[in-house]
Design a protein around this motif. Structure first.
Motif, PDB file in Angstrom:
ATOM      1  N   TYR A 170       0.839  -1.190   0.000  1.00 19.14           N
ATOM      2  CA  TYR A 170       0.000   0.000   0.000  1.00 19.14           C
ATOM      3  C   TYR A 170       0.873   1.239   0.000  1.00 19.14           C
ATOM      4  N   ARG A 171       0.369   2.281  -0.603  1.00 22.81           N
ATOM      5  CA  ARG A 171       1.064   3.550  -0.547  1.00 22.81           C
ATOM      6  C   ARG A 171       0.994   4.073   0.874  1.00 22.81           C
ATOM      7  N   ASN A 172       1.924   4.929   1.241  1.00 22.96           N
ATOM      8  CA  ASN A 172       1.976   5.464   2.605  1.00 22.96           C
ATOM      9  C   ASN A 172       0.721   6.214   2.994  1.00 22.96           C
ATOM     10  N   ASP A 173       0.124   6.952   2.051  1.00 25.42           N
ATOM     11  CA  ASP A 173      -1.058   7.718   2.410  1.00 25.42           C
ATOM     12  C   ASP A 173      -2.241   6.816   2.762  1.00 25.42           C
ATOM     13  N   VAL A 174      -2.306   5.636   2.174  1.00 27.76           N
ATOM     14  CA  VAL A 174      -3.372   4.693   2.511  1.00 27.76           C
ATOM     15  C   VAL A 174      -3.154   4.156   3.925  1.00 27.76           C
ATOM     16  N   ILE A 175      -1.910   3.813   4.238  1.00 29.03           N
ATOM     17  CA  ILE A 175      -1.597   3.297   5.577  1.00 29.03           C
ATOM     18  C   ILE A 175      -1.855   4.373   6.625  1.00 29.03           C
ATOM     19  N   GLU A 176      -1.438   5.608   6.327  1.00 33.08           N
ATOM     20  CA  GLU A 176      -1.666   6.706   7.283  1.00 33.08           C
ATOM     21  C   GLU A 176      -3.151   6.969   7.474  1.00 33.08           C
ATOM     22  N   ALA A 177      -3.930   6.907   6.416  1.00 30.01           N
ATOM     23  CA  ALA A 177      -5.376   7.122   6.531  1.00 30.01           C
ATOM     24  C   ALA A 177      -6.008   6.049   7.409  1.00 30.01           C
ATOM     25  N   MET A 178      -5.539   4.819   7.254  1.00 28.46           N
ATOM     26  CA  MET A 178      -6.067   3.734   8.095  1.00 28.46           C
ATOM     27  C   MET A 178      -5.672   3.955   9.551  1.00 28.46           C
ATOM     28  N   THR A 179      -4.465   4.443   9.787  1.00 29.49           N
ATOM     29  CA  THR A 179      -4.004   4.718  11.148  1.00 29.49           C
ATOM     30  C   THR A 179      -4.844   5.820  11.778  1.00 29.49           C
ATOM     31  N   PHE A 180      -5.066   6.903  11.035  1.00 26.84           N
ATOM     32  CA  PHE A 180      -5.868   8.014  11.563  1.00 26.84           C
ATOM     33  C   PHE A 180      -7.310   7.581  11.824  1.00 26.84           C
ATOM     34  N   ARG A 181      -7.861   6.738  10.983  1.00 27.21           N
ATOM     35  CA  ARG A 181      -9.223   6.232  11.194  1.00 27.21           C
ATOM     36  C   ARG A 181      -9.281   5.414  12.483  1.00 27.21           C
ATOM     37  N   LYS A 182      -8.257   4.615  12.718  1.00 28.09           N
ATOM     38  CA  LYS A 182      -8.208   3.806  13.943  1.00 28.09           C
ATOM     39  C   LYS A 182      -8.082   4.712  15.175  1.00 28.09           C
ATOM     40  N   ILE A 183      -7.272   5.774  15.078  1.00 29.15           N
ATOM     41  CA  ILE A 183      -7.116   6.717  16.197  1.00 29.15           C
ATOM     42  C   ILE A 183      -8.447   7.401  16.492  1.00 29.15           C
ATOM     43  N   ARG A 184      -9.174   7.822  15.424  1.00 30.69           N
ATOM     44  CA  ARG A 184     -10.451   8.497  15.626  1.00 30.69           C
ATOM     45  C   ARG A 184     -11.478   7.607  16.316  1.00 30.69           C
ATOM     46  N   THR A 185     -11.450   6.342  16.037  1.00 33.56           N
ATOM     47  CA  THR A 185     -12.437   5.448  16.663  1.00 33.56           C
ATOM     48  C   THR A 185     -12.044   5.071  18.083  1.00 33.56           C
ATOM     49  N   THR A 186     -10.762   5.058  18.393  1.00 25.93           N
ATOM     50  CA  THR A 186     -10.326   4.670  19.744  1.00 25.93           C
ATOM     51  C   THR A 186     -10.285   5.838  20.719  1.00 25.93           C
ATOM     52  N   ILE A 187      -9.933   7.003  20.266  1.00 21.32           N
ATOM     53  CA  ILE A 187      -9.816   8.164  21.146  1.00 21.32           C
ATOM     54  C   ILE A 187     -11.008   9.090  20.886  1.00 21.32           C
ATOM     55  N   GLU A 188     -11.626   9.493  21.969  1.00 16.40           N
ATOM     56  CA  GLU A 188     -12.780  10.377  21.835  1.00 16.40           C
ATOM     57  C   GLU A 188     -12.335  11.700  21.204  1.00 16.40           C
ATOM     58  N   GLN A 189     -13.098  12.148  20.216  1.00 16.56           N
ATOM     59  CA  GLN A 189     -12.763  13.357  19.480  1.00 16.56           C
ATOM     60  C   GLN A 189     -13.710  14.491  19.879  1.00 16.56           C
ATOM     61  N   SER A 190     -13.187  15.707  19.927  1.00 17.08           N
ATOM     62  CA  SER A 190     -14.040  16.860  20.194  1.00 17.08           C
ATOM     63  C   SER A 190     -13.676  17.957  19.201  1.00 17.08           C
ATOM     64  N   SER A 191     -14.644  18.786  18.881  1.00 17.02           N
ATOM     65  CA  SER A 191     -14.423  19.853  17.916  1.00 17.02           C
ATOM     66  C   SER A 191     -13.595  20.972  18.538  1.00 17.02           C
ATOM     67  N   ILE A 192     -12.739  21.563  17.781  1.00 18.45           N
ATOM     68  CA  ILE A 192     -11.943  22.694  18.224  1.00 18.45           C
ATOM     69  C   ILE A 192     -12.557  23.946  17.580  1.00 18.45           C
ATOM     70  N   THR A 193     -12.808  24.941  18.422  1.00 10.93           N
ATOM     71  CA  THR A 193     -13.355  26.174  17.873  1.00 10.93           C
ATOM     72  C   THR A 193     -12.231  27.004  17.296  1.00 10.93           C
ATOM     73  N   GLN A 194     -12.572  27.714  16.277  1.00 11.46           N
ATOM     74  CA  GLN A 194     -11.570  28.544  15.623  1.00 11.46           C
ATOM     75  C   GLN A 194     -11.467  29.894  16.329  1.00 11.46           C
ATOM     76  N   GLN A 195     -10.286  30.265  16.764  1.00 13.07           N
ATOM     77  CA  GLN A 195     -10.093  31.539  17.467  1.00 13.07           C
ATOM     78  C   GLN A 195      -9.179  32.423  16.644  1.00 13.07           C
ATOM     79  N   GLU A 196      -9.427  33.708  16.741  1.00 13.84           N
ATOM     80  CA  GLU A 196      -8.605  34.668  16.002  1.00 13.84           C
ATOM     81  C   GLU A 196      -7.643  35.369  16.896  1.00 13.84           C
TER      82      GLU A 196
END
Length: 145
Positions: free
Chosen positions: A119-145
């Motif tokens: 697999y290309r690296n970007d495919v492996i990285e995408a799979m890694t990030f998907r696994k991180i998103r499902t295991t670690i609770e995610q919260s939205s970050i508000t944009q500040q100026e």
């Protein structure tokens, strides 16, 4: 008729085994022919250039494409004798030299090792990030100026 694409993708198991078998057989056949011819041409055991099968070009393969009959006919002599018909003789030494010079000389040996699919690296990285998103609770970050 429907043919799965998997038959044409070289794989070590499954449907792709056929394409590896045919490619390996043809590469080995060319290598054997070139090695025998090389020994005949140079009278030595010197190894020739090797090209990986995945980088092989048409010009690096032995191909006669209906040219062999013309080469054979250019090295035969016809003579007609009354009552005997045609007498055909071949100049085998010149024919062999012509075939080796035209079709074999300069052709590389084929390294027919097939790398496994990776697999290309970007495919492996995408799979890694998907696994991180499902295991670690995610919260939205508000944009500040």
């Amino acid at each position: 008729e429907y043919q799965p694409l998997a038959y044409f993708i070289p794989m070590k198991e499954g449907n792709g085994v056929c394409s590896i078998a045919v490619s390996t057989y043809l590469a080995k056949l060319q290598n054997d022919f070139i090695e025998i011819s090389w020994k005949k041409l140079t009278k030595s055991e010197q190894l020739k250039i090797q090209v990986p099968i995945l980088k092989l070009q048409d010009s690096q393969m032995i191909s006669f494409k209906n040219q062999l009959t013309h080469v054979i006919f250019s090295h035969c002599k016809y003579s007609l004798k009354a009552g005997h018909g045609a007498d055909v003789t071949y100049d085998f030494v010149a024919l062999e030299k012509h075939i080796l010079d035209r079709f074999v000389r300069g052709k590389p040996l084929i390294n027919y090792a097939f790398p496994g699919m990776s697999y290309r690296n970007d495919v492996i990285e995408a799979m890694t990030f998907r696994k991180i998103r499902t295991t670690i609770e995610q919260s939205s970050i508000t944009q500040q100026e």
